[in-house]
Design an enzyme around this catalytic site. Structure first.
Site, PDB file in Angstrom:
ATOM      1  N   GLY A  12       0.773  -1.238   0.000  1.00 42.93           N
ATOM      2  CA  GLY A  12       0.000   0.000   0.000  1.00 42.93           C
ATOM      3  C   GLY A  12       0.799   1.280   0.000  1.00 42.93           C
ATOM      4  O   GLY A  12       0.320   2.317   0.486  1.00 42.93           O
ATOM      5  N   ASN A  14       1.492   3.044  -2.595  1.00 43.17           N
ATOM      6  CA  ASN A  14       0.773   3.974  -3.479  1.00 43.17           C
ATOM      7  C   ASN A  14      -0.463   4.536  -2.778  1.00 43.17           C
ATOM      8  O   ASN A  14      -0.777   5.718  -2.934  1.00 43.17           O
ATOM      9  CB  ASN A  14       0.391   3.284  -4.797  1.00 43.17           C
ATOM     10  CG  ASN A  14       1.545   3.275  -5.771  1.00 43.17           C
ATOM     11  OD1 ASN A  14       1.880   4.294  -6.362  1.00 43.17           O
ATOM     12  ND2 ASN A  14       2.180   2.122  -5.917  1.00 43.17           N
ATOM     13  N   ARG A  66     -15.680 -17.779  -8.954  1.00 47.28           N
ATOM     14  CA  ARG A  66     -15.249 -16.434  -9.344  1.00 47.28           C
ATOM     15  C   ARG A  66     -16.468 -15.523  -9.556  1.00 47.28           C
ATOM     16  O   ARG A  66     -16.445 -14.352  -9.214  1.00 47.28           O
ATOM     17  CB  ARG A  66     -14.399 -16.542 -10.611  1.00 47.28           C
ATOM     18  CG  ARG A  66     -13.823 -15.243 -11.138  1.00 47.28           C
ATOM     19  CD  ARG A  66     -13.053 -14.426 -10.102  1.00 47.28           C
ATOM     20  NE  ARG A  66     -11.769 -14.977  -9.741  1.00 47.28           N
ATOM     21  CZ  ARG A  66     -10.694 -14.266  -9.404  1.00 47.28           C
ATOM     22  NH1 ARG A  66     -10.721 -12.949  -9.368  1.00 47.28           N
ATOM     23  NH2 ARG A  66      -9.579 -14.870  -9.061  1.00 47.28           N
ATOM     24  N   ASN A 108      -5.551   2.771 -13.065  1.00 51.80           N
ATOM     25  CA  ASN A 108      -4.602   1.791 -12.541  1.00 51.80           C
ATOM     26  C   ASN A 108      -3.188   2.366 -12.644  1.00 51.80           C
ATOM     27  O   ASN A 108      -2.862   3.066 -13.600  1.00 51.80           O
ATOM     28  CB  ASN A 108      -4.682   0.509 -13.394  1.00 51.80           C
ATOM     29  CG  ASN A 108      -3.685  -0.555 -12.966  1.00 51.80           C
ATOM     30  OD1 ASN A 108      -3.570  -0.868 -11.770  1.00 51.80           O
ATOM     31  ND2 ASN A 108      -2.962  -1.122 -13.928  1.00 51.80           N
ATOM     32  N   HIS A 110       0.623   1.225 -13.208  1.00 52.42           N
ATOM     33  CA  HIS A 110       1.407   0.069 -13.650  1.00 52.42           C
ATOM     34  C   HIS A 110       2.895   0.454 -13.643  1.00 52.42           C
ATOM     35  O   HIS A 110       3.250   1.537 -14.117  1.00 52.42           O
ATOM     36  CB  HIS A 110       0.977  -0.364 -15.058  1.00 52.42           C
ATOM     37  CG  HIS A 110       1.718  -1.581 -15.517  1.00 52.42           C
ATOM     38  ND1 HIS A 110       1.417  -2.846 -15.046  1.00 52.42           N
ATOM     39  CD2 HIS A 110       2.770  -1.724 -16.351  1.00 52.42           C
ATOM     40  CE1 HIS A 110       2.257  -3.712 -15.591  1.00 52.42           C
ATOM     41  NE2 HIS A 110       3.090  -3.064 -16.378  1.00 52.42           N
ATOM     42  N   ASP A 151      -4.019  -3.876 -18.962  1.00 55.62           N
ATOM     43  CA  ASP A 151      -3.116  -2.727 -19.183  1.00 55.62           C
ATOM     44  C   ASP A 151      -3.279  -2.108 -20.573  1.00 55.62           C
ATOM     45  O   ASP A 151      -2.311  -1.569 -21.134  1.00 55.62           O
ATOM     46  CB  ASP A 151      -1.640  -3.137 -18.971  1.00 55.62           C
ATOM     47  CG  ASP A 151      -1.391  -3.751 -17.604  1.00 55.62           C
ATOM     48  OD1 ASP A 151      -2.053  -3.331 -16.643  1.00 55.62           O
ATOM     49  OD2 ASP A 151      -0.537  -4.640 -17.496  1.00 55.62           O
ATOM     50  N   GLN A 179      10.328   7.704  -7.758  1.00 54.51           N
ATOM     51  CA  GLN A 179      10.467   8.791  -8.750  1.00 54.51           C
ATOM     52  C   GLN A 179       9.256   8.920  -9.668  1.00 54.51           C
ATOM     53  O   GLN A 179       9.046   9.973 -10.259  1.00 54.51           O
ATOM     54  CB  GLN A 179      11.727   8.560  -9.598  1.00 54.51           C
ATOM     55  CG  GLN A 179      13.005   8.684  -8.787  1.00 54.51           C
ATOM     56  CD  GLN A 179      14.260   8.583  -9.665  1.00 54.51           C
ATOM     57  OE1 GLN A 179      14.197   8.538 -10.887  1.00 54.51           O
ATOM     58  NE2 GLN A 179      15.410   8.532  -9.019  1.00 54.51           N
ATOM     59  N   GLU A 181       5.827   6.395  -9.578  1.00 54.28           N
ATOM     60  CA  GLU A 181       4.480   5.981  -9.151  1.00 54.28           C
ATOM     61  C   GLU A 181       3.870   6.919  -8.109  1.00 54.28           C
ATOM     62  O   GLU A 181       2.724   7.356  -8.258  1.00 54.28           O
ATOM     63  CB  GLU A 181       4.523   4.565  -8.566  1.00 54.28           C
ATOM     64  CG  GLU A 181       4.957   3.521  -9.576  1.00 54.28           C
ATOM     65  CD  GLU A 181       4.825   2.104  -9.029  1.00 54.28           C
ATOM     66  OE1 GLU A 181       3.861   1.804  -8.318  1.00 54.28           O
ATOM     67  OE2 GLU A 181       5.712   1.289  -9.327  1.00 54.28           O
TER      68      GLU A 181
HETATM   69  C1  GAR Z   1       3.281  -1.118  -7.397  1.00 51.24           C
HETATM   70  O1  GAR Z   1       4.587  -1.099  -7.897  1.00 51.24           O
HETATM   71  C2  GAR Z   1       2.284  -1.092  -8.556  1.00 51.24           C
HETATM   72  O2  GAR Z   1       2.712  -0.321  -9.639  1.00 51.24           O
HETATM   73  C3  GAR Z   1       2.234  -2.554  -8.899  1.00 51.24           C
HETATM   74  O3  GAR Z   1       2.218  -3.218  -7.656  1.00 51.24           O
HETATM   75  C4  GAR Z   1       2.956  -2.439  -6.711  1.00 51.24           C
HETATM   76  C5  GAR Z   1       2.122  -2.246  -5.461  1.00 51.24           C
HETATM   77  O4  GAR Z   1       2.855  -1.634  -4.446  1.00 51.24           O
HETATM   78  N1  GAR Z   1       1.093  -2.860  -9.700  1.00 51.24           N
HETATM   79  C6  GAR Z   1       1.123  -3.748 -10.698  1.00 51.24           C
HETATM   80  O5  GAR Z   1       2.092  -4.418 -10.979  1.00 51.24           O
HETATM   81  C7  GAR Z   1      -0.185  -3.879 -11.472  1.00 51.24           C
HETATM   82  N2  GAR Z   1       0.013  -4.578 -12.699  1.00 51.24           N
HETATM   83  P1  GAR Z   1       2.133  -0.910  -3.218  1.00 51.24           P
HETATM   84  O6  GAR Z   1       1.149  -1.925  -2.615  1.00 51.24           O
HETATM   85  O7  GAR Z   1       3.257  -0.604  -2.268  1.00 51.24           O
HETATM   86  O8  GAR Z   1       1.453   0.323  -3.720  1.00 51.24           O
END
Ligand code: GAR
Length: 208
Positions: A12, A14, A66, A108, A110, A151, A179, A181
């Site tokens: 988490g 982000n 599902r 999203n 990525h 994506d 840098q 995300e």
């Molecule tokens: C992040 O690097 C995000 O970009 C990636 O998972 C990580 C989550 O980190 N997402 C993907 O790869 C989606 N395809 P976080 O839980 O510390 O935010």
């Protein structure tokens, strides 16, 4: 006020960047109304709790099929009546009915410069492993709207990050987060909350 629901699966960081940006005023006209994780042990849920944000877990493991998970998951999201859904490291495929219902209202983050190193199987550390294996010199992150593909939706923001000698997947992942995300995801939410984003013909446009 834009009501935002954030979907998470793991640490988490982000989500934390979004919380911090709302609290500091870098994001205006938006609030996080809820956080949903598919993983009960996700530290992201703890981050939400620490900031007084409602969190809940809905895991595919708790349902017989599902389809049943998808129905319950969508019902949980709908309960918060979000204006925007943010996938912040959410590693579960979004039900097609949800993509349809929230067209151009799901974004999203990525960890690559789409269309490089994206699609099925490219998530988390695997993206950085693949980038280093290919020997690219520039990587980065992308915020895009979510459509039916993996994506493939309209790209909203991207930021490039240099690969450095001696990088490991873990080191590179951290640099891309710091840098790129944690900057472009809050920025994307602020732009949307302030009416600066339109989507036309499969492309996203930001007005000044
Ligand atoms: C992040 O690097 C995000 O970009 C990636 O998972 C990580 C989550 O980190 N997402 C993907 O790869 C989606 N395809 P976080 O839980 O510390 O935010």
């Amino acid at each position: 006020m834009l009501d935002v629901v954030v979907l998470v699966s793991g640490g988490g960081t982000n989500l934390q960047a979004i919380i911090d940006a709302v609290e500091s005023g870098d994001i205006t006209n938006a609030r996080i109304t809820g956080v949903i994780s598919n993983n009960r042990n996700a530290y992201a849920l703890e981050r939400a709790r620490k900031h007084g944000i409602s969190g809940r877990c809905i895991s595919p493991k708790d349902f017989a099929s599902r389809e049943e998970f998808n129905e319950n998951f969508m019902a949980a999201v709908d309960e918060w009546k979000p204006d925007l859904i943010v996938l912040a490291g959410f590693l579960v495929v979004i039900p097609p009915a949800m993509t349809e219902r929230y067209r151009n209202r799901i974004i999203n983050i990525h960890p690559s410069l789409i269309p490089s190193f994206c699609g099925t199987g490219f998530y988390g550390l695997r993206v950085h492993e693949a980038a280093l294996a290919r020997g690219v010199k520039v990587v980065g992150a992308t915020v895009h709207f979510v459509d039916e593909g993996t994506d493939t939706g309209p790209i909203l923001l991207q930021k490039a990050v240099e690969v450095e000698d001696g990088d490991t997947p873990g080191i590179l992942q951290k640099r891309v987060m710091e840098q790129a995300e944690w900057k472009i995801l809050p920025r994307a939410i602020d732009l949307i909350a302030n009416g600066k984003v339109t989507v036309r013909d499969g492309k996203a446009f930001v007005s000044p």
